[in-house]
Motif scaffolding. Structure first.
Motif: not given
Length: 379
Positions: A116-122, A127-132, A156-163, A177-180
């Protein structure tokens, strides 16, 4: 540089080839195949043997395994994100409890991961991630936001998320760096993205207060952990990727012979150039694995293979001639329309210079971090 294969390496290669010949089934369910690999200890060859259920192998033996896998009829891997990205990151930055919890299921092929890295606009501008993620009194986190181009999220069973865990922070500050866990009905929505090829390997993922209990590297250290993970992304697997490239090039050559396109000197020149560039990529990859590369080696490798593969897709269309644009070689109007191998190669490779860090981003990294040129202005 001496990157030769020893007698022990060739013995290991023969064992891998024999096992794959006996077990690989291109039609096998991919999750079942991951468990088959895990049961035989073929997942996590580069990890230390520390009770995770994997066998260990030297760097050259890992290369041998990757090459033999690429040559075999085995199905595409579903567990490579957990094995090659998450696991090295946990070994470098995780706690003992996190390694004990997550590495054995990855090694067994029981739990699959997505990134879970890329986002719309990031996208390339990570470094422009907006997920909180908001910390709750009991110590868990609630994650809210959207990720996109998430490979295999639907499996996937899990996602590592940059938030972003620090309110008001910007750029690379205040990230974690969260494990979701992905099995959270009503809190996580996965929507496949239909590609030019008609397939849906990528997804949009919406988090609406999804729960997370694990932070890798500590709160606020997400940028450092994320950059460390990206360093693991291009290693032994690039050599296996080149085996696949060689097989694709072989098919293009055979088509050129069958259609007569090989008699065109321009086509022959393009074929020779593709072959020579592929050999160059192999030696560059071996040089990098041998420890002789510089800080820009991963970016150089990405630039080389992305452009090469895209040109191969164009060449595949050229040698087909006019039929390349109207349908598969054996297609008839009464049959369902499906892309053939060369058409799929052409369409999918259009994205090669974008995903995994666009060509523009790779050139900027080389310019700033290797050549020491002035930094690009930041808006």
């Amino acid at each position: 540089m001496d990157f030769g294969f020893t007698h022990e390496d060739e013995t290991f290669r023969a064992e891998a080839r024999t096992w794959l010949a006996a077990h690989a089934d291109p039609d096998q369910d991919r999750r079942t195949w991951e468990r088959t690999l895990g049961k035989a200890g073929w997942i996590g060859l580069g990890w230390p043997r520390d009770g995770y259920g994997n066998r260990t192998a030297t760097l050259t033996q890992q290369v041998a395994w990757a090459e033999e896998y690429a040559r075999s009829p085995a199905p595409p891997r579903s567990g490579h994100i957990g094995e090659n990205l998450l696991a090295p990151t946990l070994l470098a930055h995780g706690t003992d409890d996190q390694r004990a919890r997550f590495l054995p299921p990855v090694a067994a092929g029981e739990e699959l991961w997505c990134q879970g890295y890329s986002e719309p606009g990031a996208g390339s501008d990570l470094a422009g991630v907006r997920t909180t993620a908001v910390r709750e009194p009991q110590g868990t986190w609630r994650v809210t936001g959207q990720k996109i181009w998430t490979s295999l999220a639907h499996e996937a069973d899990w996602c590592f998320v940059l938030a972003r865990t620090e309110p008001g922070s910007s750029r690379h500050h205040g990230l974690s760096f969260l494990l979701v866990p992905m099995d959270q009905p009503g809190l996580i929505d996965v929507r496949p993205i239909r590609q030019l090829t008609g397939t849906s390997d990528f997804n949009e993922v919406f988090f609406d207060g999804a729960r997370a209990e694990h932070v890798v590297g500590g709160e606020g250290a997400g940028w450092q952990v994320a950059m460390s993970l990206l360093g693991f992304e291009r290693g032994v697997s690039t050599l296996a990727q080149q085996i696949g490239f060689a097989q694709e090039l072989g098919r293009v050559v055979r088509t050129a012979v069958a259609t007569g396109a090989v008699h065109d000197p321009v086509v022959r020149d393009r074929i020779v150039r593709q072959w020579a560039e592929l050999r160059t990529m192999r030696w560059n990859s071996l040089r990098t694995l041998g420890g002789s590369g510089d800080a820009g080696a991963p970016s150089v490798a990405k630039l080389l293979w992305a452009g090469w593969h895209q040109r191969l897709g164009e060449l595949a269309m050229q040698v087909r001639g006019a039929t390349a644009g109207v349908g598969p070689v054996d297609w008839t109007p009464s049959a369902p329309y499906e892309l053939d191998t060369s058409q799929h190669l052409f369409l999918f490779s259009r994205a090669d210079t974008i995903y995994g860090g666009s060509d523009q981003i790779q050139r900027t990294i080389i310019a700033e971090r290797v050549l020491g040129l002035p930094r690009e202005p930041r808006v």
